[in-house]
Design an enzyme around this catalytic site. Structure first.
Site, PDB file in Angstrom:
ATOM      1  N   TYR A 108       1.379   4.128   6.454  1.00  0.00           N
ATOM      2  CA  TYR A 108       2.768   3.605   6.229  1.00  0.00           C
ATOM      3  C   TYR A 108       3.940   4.662   6.014  1.00  0.00           C
ATOM      4  O   TYR A 108       5.164   4.447   6.811  1.00  0.00           O
ATOM      5  CB  TYR A 108       3.037   2.612   4.775  1.00  0.00           C
ATOM      6  CG  TYR A 108       2.339   1.483   4.924  1.00  0.00           C
ATOM      7  CD1 TYR A 108       2.053   0.728   6.132  1.00  0.00           C
ATOM      8  CD2 TYR A 108       2.149   0.825   3.769  1.00  0.00           C
ATOM      9  CE1 TYR A 108       1.420  -0.554   6.246  1.00  0.00           C
ATOM     10  CE2 TYR A 108       1.430  -0.273   3.766  1.00  0.00           C
ATOM     11  CZ  TYR A 108       1.438  -1.114   4.898  1.00  0.00           C
ATOM     12  OH  TYR A 108       0.847  -2.271   4.835  1.00  0.00           O
ATOM     13  N   LYS A 162       0.864  -1.261  -0.104  1.00  0.00           N
ATOM     14  CA  LYS A 162      -0.004   0.115  -0.147  1.00  0.00           C
ATOM     15  C   LYS A 162       0.993   1.312   0.086  1.00  0.00           C
ATOM     16  O   LYS A 162       0.318   2.391  -0.178  1.00  0.00           O
ATOM     17  CB  LYS A 162      -1.086  -0.007   1.158  1.00  0.00           C
ATOM     18  CG  LYS A 162      -2.353  -1.075   1.158  1.00  0.00           C
ATOM     19  CD  LYS A 162      -3.058  -0.822   1.940  1.00  0.00           C
ATOM     20  CE  LYS A 162      -2.820  -1.401   3.299  1.00  0.00           C
ATOM     21  NZ  LYS A 162      -2.445  -2.999   3.493  1.00  0.00           N
TER      22      LYS A 162
END
Length: 384
Positions: free
Chosen positions: A172, A140
């Protein structure tokens, strides 16, 4: 609050099905203490196994501490800075392997919670002699977060580590930023490990494709239901890859102990590519499904959540009749995550060239990884 079979992978050449010699023990290696964060998850479980096998002292942090030979459990709530500070006050790990995450309703909440866990965990270890911190994220990074998944402009495949961040909030990225800031402040090296779909041994995990597919096959086999691919036409026909948890564990230990792995992000996948139209009937064979029940993509996705809605009582009956260890279907199948993974409308292939050039040569064939995982779940009586 978790991420993702031990595999025959090493940092040097090895043949499929054989464990290579592994890296030589370095001077001072006996003094290494690893803190595995999210130790009960797929990746955490594989890490604990790899580290104990290699003779590390291992601290396994999870909400419910569990100790084993060579492993001392540490109980803490990752969402509480106070809990972390108390639990880690007297601990002095040299290496941290962070494999945990907590899914929230929005990406803003994902950022606040998951970046906060990294920040608070590392702050609680300000006193420790940290040498390296390894963080697991995923693709992702390139595809975007759940609520903006593949919605905007993305890099072309195969994904490379040097691609710039997408112009969208992503937990992230926030986790990486907390890691970088702590490394600068506390003086340790770091690595980021961007895995694709991780398969490995765990129960009750939110993102467990291996056990989910095995549960679907069991329901198909025992009830005479079609074993139907749940995803998109693109996923059925396009190239893809995956990450075995054992290989990911080896990759993290390599980066944490080899200077070539310091202060770098790395993709980490098995090293082979496949199409699901090739893999699906092979998984059915490994799981004992009648070939007549195997169905591929036909006209539209058929998500597992729809296929197996209301089958909880059927699973409980099967578990009781066959003596399986877990009668709660929600503990063995994460339909939503496998549906999302296999429902993507784009090719997903990951480049491993950076790791190869740096010296990590670990490899496992994905079909072999699945077969070994299914055998392990059978041994644990989670599937028949």
């Amino acid at each position: 609050m978790t991420d993702n079979t031990t595999t025959p992978t090493t940092t040097g050449p090895s043949t499929e099905g054989e464990a290579g010699p592994g890296p030589a023990r370095a001077s001072g290696e006996a003094d290494r203490t690893a803190l595995v964060v999210g130790a009960s998850g797929i990746t955490g479980t594989a890490l604990v196994e790899a580290l104990t096998r290699d003779g590390w002292e291992v601290l396994a942090l999870s909400r419910r501490a569990s100790s084993a030979p060579g492993v001392r459990g540490v109980a803490a709530d990752l969402r509480s800075a106070e809990s972390l500070a108390e639990a880690l006050r007297d601990e002095r790990p040299t290496h941290v392997f962070f494999t945990a995450w907590s899914r929230q309703e929005t990406e803003a909440e994902n950022i606040a919670v998951n970046a906060g866990m990294v920040r608070d965990l590392l702050a609680a270890l300000a006193h420790a002699p940290l040498q390296h911190v390894a963080l697991v994220t995923g693709l992702k990074h390139y595809l975007g977060p759940f609520e903006a998944y593949a919605a905007g402009e993305m890099p072309d495949t195969p994904f490379h580590e040097e691609e710039p961040r997408l112009d969208t909030p992503n937990f992230y990225y926030a986790q990486e930023d907390e890691l970088f800031a702590a490394a600068e402040r506390q003086g340790f090296t770091w690595s980021v490990h961007r895995s694709h779909t991780v398969i490995g041994y765990a129960v009750g995990n939110a993102m467990n494709m291996g056990l989910t597919v095995a549960a679907a096959a069991t329901l198909s086999r025992e009830l005479g239901l079609p074993f139907t691919f749940p995803g998109s036409e693109t996923q059925w026909n396009s190239l893809t890859d995956m990450t075995d948890a054992g290989l990911l564990a080896d990759h993290m230990v390599w980066a944490a102990t080899d200077p070539a792995g310091a202060d770098e992000p790395f993709n980490v996948v098995n090293g082979d590519v496949f199409r699901w139209r090739w893999m699906w009937p092979r998984l059915a064979e490994h799981l004992g499904v009648d070939p007549a029940l195997v169905q591929g993509y036909e006209g539209a996705p058929r998500p597992f959540e729809q296929q197996f809605a209301g089958r909880e009582a059927d699973w409980a009956e099967i578990a009781g009749r066959l003596g399986l260890a877990e009668a709660d279907l929600s503990r063995v199948a994460s339909w939503w995550h496998t549906d999302a993974d296999l429902g993507r409308e784009m090719e997903v292939v990951t480049d491993m060239g950076k790791s190869r050039e740096a010296g990590f040569l670990g490899f496992v064939r994905t079909e072999t990884a699945f077969a070994r995982l299914f055998a392990r779940y059978r041994e644990a009586r989670l599937i028949p």
